[in-house]
Each structure stands twice: as structure tokens, then as C-alpha cells.
Design an enzyme around this catalytic site. Sequence first.
Site, PDB file in Angstrom:
ATOM      1  N   SER A   1       0.832  -1.196   0.000  1.00  0.00           N
ATOM      2  CA  SER A   1       0.000   0.000   0.000  1.00  0.00           C
ATOM      3  C   SER A   1       0.872   1.253   0.000  1.00  0.00           C
ATOM      4  O   SER A   1       1.680   1.441  -0.899  1.00  0.00           O
ATOM      5  CB  SER A   1      -0.966  -0.036   1.187  1.00  0.00           C
ATOM      6  OG  SER A   1      -1.893   1.015   1.134  1.00  0.00           O
TER       7      SER A   1
ATOM      8  N   HIS B   1      -8.357   1.528  -0.737  1.00  0.00           N
ATOM      9  CA  HIS B   1      -8.225   0.636  -1.895  1.00  0.00           C
ATOM     10  C   HIS B   1      -9.574   0.113  -2.370  1.00  0.00           C
ATOM     11  O   HIS B   1      -9.722  -1.046  -2.766  1.00  0.00           O
ATOM     12  CB  HIS B   1      -7.263  -0.517  -1.583  1.00  0.00           C
ATOM     13  CG  HIS B   1      -5.889  -0.037  -1.242  1.00  0.00           C
ATOM     14  ND1 HIS B   1      -5.062   0.545  -2.183  1.00  0.00           N
ATOM     15  CD2 HIS B   1      -5.220  -0.007  -0.065  1.00  0.00           C
ATOM     16  CE1 HIS B   1      -3.932   0.913  -1.587  1.00  0.00           C
ATOM     17  NE2 HIS B   1      -4.004   0.594  -0.317  1.00  0.00           N
TER      18      HIS B   1
END
Length: 398
Positions: free
Chosen positions: A92, A195
Amino acid sequence: MLVIAAPGQGAQAPGFLAPWLDLPGFADRVAAWSDLAGCDLISCGTTASAEEITDTAIAQPLLVAAAIAAAERVFGALDQARKQAVIAAGHSVGELAAGAIAGVLSAEDAMRLVGVRGRAMAKAAAAEATGMTAVLGGDQDEVLAALAGHGLTPANVNGAGQIVAAGTMTQLEALAGAPPAGARLRPLSVAGAFHTAHMAAAVDALREAAASITVHDPGITLLSNADGAVVTSGRDWLERIVTQVSAPVRWDQCMHTMSGLGASALIELPPGGTLTGLARRALPDLARAALKTPGDLAAARGLVAEHGTPDHHYAGHTPEWRLLVARVAGTFLADTQGQDVAPGAHVLPGATLGHVAARSGQEPVTPEFAGILLEWLVEDGDPVAAGQPLVRLQPEAA
């Protein structure tokens, strides 16, 4: 071959930066990045409470700063890291640290970009009550089907029996009331459904900021969270960083690529522990070092000495295969136009290999590159979740 990996949001803990600041020059380095990131990184990493560092606008710059500064300590400098032929990967927001280590952008630009990313994602998260829950164990197909049934996104597919579900709090509560068989649920202390489509506004803000960033092609093997592929273009990497804000993280595929490339050791930058834990279960033969305090530097440097290859320089790599994943949840429909989409078929950029039928309509499954179809991972009529792999292809050289 040595992997250096940067953890993502959720790895931070109150005061984790404090012991690192005792190293000569470390505090000055991090303090200089505070203005670029838009927050006091020294205070945030030492005296801030757990609630304060859960704030996305603080957590993300703090993690990237800690990872880059610690990588400099392991290798002496980032250009020395690139002489060790490491594979760089980040989970991430850790992708920004990995990009700086790989030489795609400067540490300063990484800090500018992560400041924008953190603030934009925090703003998007505040628009609606959303969250994330780790789903531990259970059959992966059954877990993905359950998430799709509740309208949730598998925001992180981490491998080793761990998938993170993301969506509205109502959807997460429904999942808690009917968890997948054999799975345990653990709500995460994050500010929103990262996300996922809930972060669409943050994508726009990050793209605007990215337009002023100077990038270079990676100097070492650099992996992408989108599909585990090796990224060879700086511009491609930057676009992936932008779109990844609202797309699932496929750390499982990153680990698969590490294995395929012959990775033999992994160093996880601070605050270490999460990624080495996943590697312990998914890649048990991989030597590991998690940097939690400066006391772990000796172990990390030992792995560099044993697994680094200082005479080798990365000169580019075409990934052996790439995945196409479902952009939306729905039902997979195989191609019905008679074109050859069986394993072994050559496919062209933009070719329609099938569709995912969703409430919003039919989403085509199309590659952006020419390649050879290696393997279908779904069949006609299968339910699929957003982010679920559909087909594996081998890219053909341009």
C-alpha cells in the site's frame, strides 16, 4: 536475491520512531521531511497517541519517512541499496518508499506525494462511515464469494490466509453477523475503506500532485501491488501509484513474484513485523529480518552480506506473466464471439476476453498489452469479487 519491503498503514504503533532518533543524523533527516509531508513527523513518531497516528494524514507520511530513513541506515545510502540488486516492494503506502529505494523518485518527492495522498484519503474517508476488517483463514474462494455477497471489496489480498474486506460499516456489520465458514474476523483500526471505490476522490487529488513529480525508470527490480508484476517504467509506476489508491492490493501476487524471481531473503523496514509474518507462512524458506528497533540493523546487514550481490546491476526485466483482475464484482461471462481465447492463444491489446456482468452493466476483460494466454482462473458463470484474478497472460516483448 535480497528483497527490501516497506509496510503499509496499520503497522505503526505509538512511539515506534523514538529509538531510531538516537542514531546520528536520523532525527535531522526525518525533521527535514516534516515540512514536505505537512506534519511534525518527530512528534507523531514519538509522543503521539495511538488514536492520533491512526489518522491517515499522519500515519502515511510517518511510515514512508521511517522506511526510507531506515533503508539508508541498512545500506549506507539509497544508491548503495540499488547496487545490491535487491527487489523492492511496498505494501500500500509502502510502495512510495519502495519507489524511492528503487530510484524512481527522490525521497523528497516521495514525502511530498505521501503528504497529498494521506490528506486526500483522510478527506475521502470522512465523507462516509467506512472501514476495514481482516478475514483470517477460511477457504479463499468462499471468503471472496462472501465479500461479494455483502458488496464488500477484498481491498488487501495478502496471502497466507489473510484477506482484508473493506466497505461501509453497515456492510462490515453484516459480514460480522455471517462470517465465512472457518474464518475469524478482526476489525482494523483504520479511518476508512482504503483501496476501494470509496477513495475515488483521493485518486483525482493524487493524480494532480503526481503531474509535477519527476520520475526515472527503476534501478532495481520493483514490484507493483496491482498484480505483483515487475514494473520497468517510471511513468507506469507513477500511474499505478495513483490508481492503486482505489484498487485492491495484491500482496499475495507480490510474494509469488518474489519466489519466481529467486528471492532468498527479505528485510522489512520499520515498523517491521507484518510483512515478515506473511512471508513466514507463505514463503517459509525465505530468510527474514524485521526492523523494529536499531538493534535489528545487525541482522539486516547480515542478510545483505549473505544474500546481496554487489556486482550485479538490474538492467530491466520483462515479467514472465501478469494477471487480469475483475474491476467489479459480478458474474464472469466467457467470450461468445468465437475468437480463440483458449490457453496458448495470442491476444492483442484491447482484445475482449470476456465480461463481468454487474449491476452497473457488463465490464469487459481486456489486456493493455499483447501476450499469450497461459491459464484461465475462472469459468463461465463463476461469481467473482472485485480484484479477483481472472486470467494469467505472458506479455510479449514490444
